[in-house]
Design an enzyme around this catalytic site. Structure first.
Site, PDB file in Angstrom:
ATOM      1  N   CYS A   1      11.562  22.074  60.417  1.00  6.89           N
ATOM      2  CA  CYS A   1      10.522  22.302  61.423  1.00  6.89           C
ATOM      3  C   CYS A   1       9.132  22.483  60.815  1.00  6.89           C
ATOM      4  O   CYS A   1       8.154  22.638  61.543  1.00  6.89           O
ATOM      5  CB  CYS A   1      10.892  23.499  62.298  1.00  6.89           C
ATOM      6  SG  CYS A   1      10.830  25.059  61.420  1.00  6.89           S
TER       7      CYS A   1
ATOM      8  N   CYS B   1      13.508  30.553  56.937  1.00  5.89           N
ATOM      9  CA  CYS B   1      12.588  29.941  57.885  1.00  5.89           C
ATOM     10  C   CYS B   1      12.486  30.930  59.042  1.00  5.89           C
ATOM     11  O   CYS B   1      13.481  31.224  59.691  1.00  5.89           O
ATOM     12  CB  CYS B   1      13.133  28.599  58.384  1.00  5.89           C
ATOM     13  SG  CYS B   1      12.256  28.037  59.860  1.00  5.89           S
TER      14      CYS B   1
ATOM     15  N   ASP C   1      44.054  35.551  37.563  1.00  2.00           N
ATOM     16  CA  ASP C   1      42.655  35.962  37.548  1.00  2.00           C
ATOM     17  C   ASP C   1      42.341  36.753  38.815  1.00  2.00           C
ATOM     18  O   ASP C   1      41.824  36.224  39.792  1.00  2.00           O
ATOM     19  CB  ASP C   1      41.783  34.701  37.458  1.00  2.00           C
ATOM     20  CG  ASP C   1      40.363  35.047  37.062  1.00  2.00           C
ATOM     21  OD1 ASP C   1      40.123  36.209  36.686  1.00  2.00           O
ATOM     22  OD2 ASP C   1      39.510  34.150  37.111  1.00  2.00           O
TER      23      ASP C   1
ATOM     24  N   CYS D   1      13.549  26.177  65.471  1.00  4.00           N
ATOM     25  CA  CYS D   1      13.977  25.371  64.331  1.00  4.00           C
ATOM     26  C   CYS D   1      15.341  24.739  64.649  1.00  4.00           C
ATOM     27  O   CYS D   1      16.335  25.462  64.843  1.00  4.00           O
ATOM     28  CB  CYS D   1      14.039  26.269  63.100  1.00  4.00           C
ATOM     29  SG  CYS D   1      14.659  25.433  61.655  1.00  4.00           S
TER      30      CYS D   1
ATOM     31  N   LYS E   1      43.287  32.095  26.395  1.00  2.00           N
ATOM     32  CA  LYS E   1      42.442  31.786  27.556  1.00  2.00           C
ATOM     33  C   LYS E   1      42.066  30.313  27.583  1.00  2.00           C
ATOM     34  O   LYS E   1      41.743  29.725  26.547  1.00  2.00           O
ATOM     35  CB  LYS E   1      41.178  32.635  27.503  1.00  2.00           C
ATOM     36  CG  LYS E   1      41.466  34.145  27.495  1.00  2.00           C
ATOM     37  CD  LYS E   1      41.071  34.807  28.752  1.00  2.00           C
ATOM     38  CE  LYS E   1      39.641  35.187  28.711  1.00  2.00           C
ATOM     39  NZ  LYS E   1      39.204  36.053  29.745  1.00  2.00           N
TER      40      LYS E   1
ATOM     41  N   LYS F   1      48.268  33.928  33.250  1.00  2.00           N
ATOM     42  CA  LYS F   1      47.296  35.029  33.274  1.00  2.00           C
ATOM     43  C   LYS F   1      46.522  34.928  34.589  1.00  2.00           C
ATOM     44  O   LYS F   1      45.649  34.074  34.747  1.00  2.00           O
ATOM     45  CB  LYS F   1      46.355  34.959  32.071  1.00  2.00           C
ATOM     46  CG  LYS F   1      45.451  36.170  31.973  1.00  2.00           C
ATOM     47  CD  LYS F   1      44.711  36.203  30.668  1.00  2.00           C
ATOM     48  CE  LYS F   1      43.924  37.491  30.478  1.00  2.00           C
ATOM     49  NZ  LYS F   1      43.089  37.879  31.587  1.00  2.00           N
TER      50      LYS F   1
ATOM     51  N   CYS G   1       9.818  24.777  55.830  1.00  2.00           N
ATOM     52  CA  CYS G   1      11.158  24.431  56.318  1.00  2.00           C
ATOM     53  C   CYS G   1      11.263  22.905  56.444  1.00  2.00           C
ATOM     54  O   CYS G   1      10.410  22.278  57.090  1.00  2.00           O
ATOM     55  CB  CYS G   1      11.387  25.096  57.673  1.00  2.00           C
ATOM     56  SG  CYS G   1      12.918  24.566  58.448  1.00  2.00           S
TER      57      CYS G   1
ATOM     58  N   TYR H   1      54.695  43.825  34.687  1.00  2.00           N
ATOM     59  CA  TYR H   1      54.844  44.771  33.568  1.00  2.00           C
ATOM     60  C   TYR H   1      55.504  46.050  34.071  1.00  2.00           C
ATOM     61  O   TYR H   1      54.897  46.810  34.821  1.00  2.00           O
ATOM     62  CB  TYR H   1      53.448  45.055  33.003  1.00  2.00           C
ATOM     63  CG  TYR H   1      53.362  45.914  31.764  1.00  2.00           C
ATOM     64  CD1 TYR H   1      54.465  46.156  30.946  1.00  2.00           C
ATOM     65  CD2 TYR H   1      52.141  46.490  31.386  1.00  2.00           C
ATOM     66  CE1 TYR H   1      54.346  46.930  29.803  1.00  2.00           C
ATOM     67  CE2 TYR H   1      52.012  47.264  30.240  1.00  2.00           C
ATOM     68  CZ  TYR H   1      53.118  47.487  29.463  1.00  2.00           C
ATOM     69  OH  TYR H   1      53.005  48.251  28.336  1.00  2.00           O
TER      70      TYR H   1
ATOM     71  N   GLU I   1      53.742  34.062  30.342  1.00  6.71           N
ATOM     72  CA  GLU I   1      53.410  34.247  31.763  1.00  6.71           C
ATOM     73  C   GLU I   1      52.043  33.652  32.041  1.00  6.71           C
ATOM     74  O   GLU I   1      51.233  33.513  31.119  1.00  6.71           O
ATOM     75  CB  GLU I   1      53.347  35.749  32.084  1.00  6.71           C
ATOM     76  CG  GLU I   1      54.656  36.455  31.868  1.00  6.71           C
ATOM     77  CD  GLU I   1      54.499  37.981  31.901  1.00  6.71           C
ATOM     78  OE1 GLU I   1      53.422  38.469  32.269  1.00  6.71           O
ATOM     79  OE2 GLU I   1      55.476  38.651  31.549  1.00  6.71           O
TER      80      GLU I   1
HETATM   81  S1  IVH Z   1      50.046  42.297  30.740  1.00 10.30           S
HETATM   82  C1  IVH Z   1      48.772  46.004  27.919  1.00 10.30           C
HETATM   83  N1  IVH Z   1      50.347  40.072  32.013  1.00 10.30           N
HETATM   84  O1  IVH Z   1      44.737  40.515  32.168  1.00 10.30           O
HETATM   85  C2  IVH Z   1      48.262  44.913  28.817  1.00 10.30           C
HETATM   86  N2  IVH Z   1      48.202  41.115  32.106  1.00 10.30           N
HETATM   87  O2  IVH Z   1      42.975  40.930  29.860  1.00 10.30           O
HETATM   88  C3  IVH Z   1      49.286  44.523  29.798  1.00 10.30           C
HETATM   89  N3  IVH Z   1      46.580  39.919  33.522  1.00 10.30           N
HETATM   90  O3  IVH Z   1      44.373  43.999  32.454  1.00 10.30           O
HETATM   91  C4  IVH Z   1      48.821  43.465  30.680  1.00 10.30           C
HETATM   92  N4  IVH Z   1      47.913  38.278  34.122  1.00 10.30           N
HETATM   93  O4  IVH Z   1      44.732  42.649  34.610  1.00 10.30           O
HETATM   94  C5  IVH Z   1      49.484  41.056  31.691  1.00 10.30           C
HETATM   95  N5  IVH Z   1      50.786  38.096  33.143  1.00 10.30           N
HETATM   96  C6  IVH Z   1      49.953  39.073  32.822  1.00 10.30           C
HETATM   97  C7  IVH Z   1      48.620  39.088  33.299  1.00 10.30           C
HETATM   98  C8  IVH Z   1      47.766  40.138  32.917  1.00 10.30           C
HETATM   99  C9  IVH Z   1      46.700  38.803  34.250  1.00 10.30           C
HETATM  100  C10 IVH Z   1      45.340  40.712  33.417  1.00 10.30           C
HETATM  101  C11 IVH Z   1      45.543  42.204  33.548  1.00 10.30           C
HETATM  102  C12 IVH Z   1      45.038  42.793  32.261  1.00 10.30           C
HETATM  103  C13 IVH Z   1      44.106  41.714  31.787  1.00 10.30           C
HETATM  104  C14 IVH Z   1      43.955  41.798  30.302  1.00 10.30           C
END
Ligand code: IVH
Length: 667
Positions: free
Chosen positions: A408, A423, A117, A429, A311, A115, A405, A225, A113
């Site tokens: 001015c 300023c 942010d 200005c 990451k 990740k 500034c 999840y 999946e």
């Molecule tokens: S699964 C037991 N799936 O990353 C942990 N987390 O560094 C289950 N996050 O706290 C998390 N994308 O906030 C999971 N596809 C994804 C995610 C994800 C972002 C975040 C989440 C978690 C943090 C962990």
């Protein structure tokens, strides 16, 4: 309509709107026009407000949020919210893969999946209805932000299909790049501090204490999840597919992988193409698919053994610093911006980078012509993160923050506790004046069409407009004489300037450009004060009593309205017919029973808190957010915080129940 027909119609409208929300926000496939949708929503809101006893927290109308201050309570998580082990290295990822295969004793299926942010959220659904939304908190317990979560368009309030009676689903709340830019543009217009990146904006928004403000934030979510006793399948992948069928938003990028090569190619694909997404990701999450296997693998004290986050490295580039510009905004704040030798980074060519303020320049030890490292971390413009001083060209000069500034020449000042320089020459200005005019004519302010920043520059340079009130003295003849403007556009501009005289008081208040008075604050102020004179005559203490107004805003308003030049400007605008009073329609009351009496409404009531507040206003009273000795009554619902009760007691403010309140107004 009698009550049975009303009830039926409300239910019909709710069902239809839930369906259209799903089509629009989850399926990206609307089946009716926005106008028709709005019509249905307006009808529902009207029926619900006429029949408050039919309130339902899962009604689609709840998406607009409520104006009440939420006091978050902490709720324990049914399953601890752990984090993920993470790695930046292919070798460590391979170690994870081999460990899982070995412990499983067989070949394993994985789910890869993105990740996301953003900020983590746990949602609980019971009988297909959203019952709570809780932040991660310390992993054991989090804040109950259900009211805020209910306003997020992509989180359904009700589900459809064969969902389990009770389950939890976790995911990430985030803000898209487009939403983020729009939001920061609006904040800049209001002179408010900008969010550094979409993640901070999402995390900050979800913790706002007023859900109607949250409803305005462009929050989105992906859920990833599922937890619970009766999940449909042993396969995580299949459970996510099911969640999608019930109406929950899951990521279309999720894939199943059966080998390390497949996992690695998913990672490489998204490391390369993450710039094509309209939201930030910081890696990929790799999870064992089978729930039984997950049980076997278990958890360490911090994270599951069945998942890992790979990451991505932050995208960086090196380039040379050419020069530094010091820009002056409409509030006088100075922003240093680095001009760089153009360099390609994360999908765009970067020519400029933010240097934020004097402290940052000093801590980098930056010199002209330095080789600098720039990073794009979702910020509005990239930032300089490091300087390679070993590559410094000899006798290059250090970058010095300016003392005066650049527009001015006025010596700059630094306000205690703030990182920015200002300023102080607000009245003379040029960039500040032009900035104020641009803000005044903005879409959410006086909404004057046809005047872009170039024309504003021309009007100022030609001495036609030096302050916003001069706009109302302009003639078609004067405009036609300016470069690039024909007769037709000139007439349109004058027409639009005249039309702006109809802008309601709250927009005028926003247009004045008082620091920290954004659109929403302007609305609150207009409602509470009813007129500019009400505001001018209010003391800072009285301003503080207005719902949502804190010290920073109160002091800024009071400073603005104590300035003779600003008062003269208001007077001039008033003479031109600009509205400085609230539309009388909006101030209509049914009685004067509570005239001059302030209420603090807190806790949970049998009807919505919004409604209770409305009743206070309908009877001439005013709602305030904090208790002082001047407060007339504290109207206490269930679960009102003990600190507030204690304060009311201390200040001898009478505390009344909902029943007593309703009796006072004979309901
Ligand atoms: S699964 C037991 N799936 O990353 C942990 N987390 O560094 C289950 N996050 O706290 C998390 N994308 O906030 C999971 N596809 C994804 C995610 C994800 C972002 C975040 C989440 C978690 C943090 C962990």
């Amino acid at each position: 309509m009698n009550i049975t027909t009303t009830k039926k119609r409300i239910q019909e409208l709710r069902n239809q709107l839930h369906y259209h929300n799903h089509q629009y926000y989850i399926q990206n496939h609307p089946v009716i026009a926005d106008k028709e949708y709005d019509k249905l929503m307006d009808e529902l809101i009207k029926l619900e407000s006429d029949n408050p006893e039919l309130f339902d927290p899962n009604s689609p109308s709840v998406k607009v949020g409520s104006d009440l201050n939420i006091e978050f309570t902490q709720i324990p998580h049914a399953y601890p919210m752990l984090s993920l082990g993470n790695t930046y290295s292919e070798g460590e990822l391979r170690d994870f893969y081999n460990r899982v295969e070995k412990l499983a004793g067989q070949q394993v299926s994985y789910v890869c999946e993105l990740k996301f942010d953003g900020t983590a959220i746990s949602l609980i659904y019971e009988n297909g209805k959203l019952i709570s939304g809780i932040t991660r908190g310390d992993g054991e317990k989090g804040d109950d932000v259900t009211q805020n979560i209910r306003t997020i368009k992509t989180i359904p309030l009700v589900l459809s299909g064969d969902y389990p009676a009770r389950f939890e689903i976790r995911g990430e709340i985030f803000i898209t790049h487009k939403g983020f830019e729009e939001m920061n543009r609006e904040r800049a217009e209001a002179g408010e501090e900008l969010f550094a990146n979409p993640r901070n904006a999402a995390a900050g928004s979800i913790k706002l204490q007023n859900s109607s403000l949250v409803a305005k934030r462009p929050l989105d979510c992906y859920l990833y999840y599922l937890l619970g006793e009766n999940l449909p399948s042993d396969s995580h992948f299949k459970n996510l597919e099911k969640a999608g069928e019930w109406g929950l938003k899951t990521s279309p990028q999720t894939v199943k992988c059966d080998s390390f090569i497949e996992i690695w190619s998913f990672i490489e694909k998204w490391d390369k193409s993450r710039n094509n997404l309209d939201f930030d990701i910081d890696g990929v999450v790799i999870k064992a698919d089978s729930l039984k296997l997950r049980e076997k693998l278990g958890f360490t004290s911090k994270s599951p053994r069945w998942a890992i986050a790979y990451k991505f490295k932050a995208e960086e580039a090196q380039t040379r610093l050419i020069s530094v510009d010091f820009q002056i905004g409409r509030t006088g704040a100075v922003t240093p911006v680095a001009n760089l030798q153009p360099v390609y980074l994360a999908g765009t060519t970067v020519k400029r980078a933010s240097l934020h303020n004097a402290d940052i320049i000093a801590s980098l030890g930056l010199h002209y012509n330095d080789l600098v490292v720039i990073e794009k971390g979702g910020e509005i413009i990239p930032k300089i993160t490091a300087v390679d001083s070993s590559q410094r060209i000899s006798c290059s000069e250090p970058v010095k923050f300016i003392d005066n500034c650049p527009a001015c020449g006025t010596p700059l000042v630094r306000i205690d506790g703030e990182s920015a320089h200002y300023c102080p020459n607000n009245s003379n200005c040029p960039p500040q004046i032009k900035g104020r005019i641009e803000h005044f004519i903005g879409r959410k302010a006086m909404d004057i069409d046809g005047l872009g920043s170039e024309t504003v520059g021309l009007l100022y340079d030609n001495n036609l407009v030096n302050k916003v009130s001069d706009l109302y003295n302009l003639s078609v003849g004067e405009l036609v004489n300016l470069e690039r403007l024909g007769e037709k556009s000139a007439s349109r501009i004058i027409q639009s300037i005249n039309n702006s005289k109809n802008a309601p008081f709250q927009r005028v208040l926003f247009a004045l450009g008082i620091r920290f008075v954004g659109e929403t604050v302007a609305k609150k102020l207009a409602q509470a004060s009813k007129s500019i004179d009400g505001l001018i005559n209010a003391t800072e203490m009285e301003l503080l009593e207005i719902d949502e107004i804190g010290e920073k805003i109160a002091s800024s308003i009071s400073q603005f309205l104590n300035d003779a030049e600003n008062l003269k400007l208001i007077d001039d605008l008033r003479k031109h017919g600009i509205k400085f009073e609230l539309d009388p329609e909006l101030t209509k009351t049914v009685s004067d029973k509570f005239k001059g009496i302030t209420f603090v409404v807190s806790g949970v009531f049998s009807r919505s808190r919004d409604e209770i507040k409305k009743l206070v206003e309908l009877h001439g009273g005013t709602n305030v957010s904090s208790i002082s000795s001047k407060t007339g009554y504290v109207l206490a619902g269930e679960n009102m915080g003990p600190a507030k009760l204690e304060k009311a007691k201390k200040m001898s403010v009478p505390v009344i129940t909902e029943e007593e309140f309703l009796k006072m107004i004979e309901i």
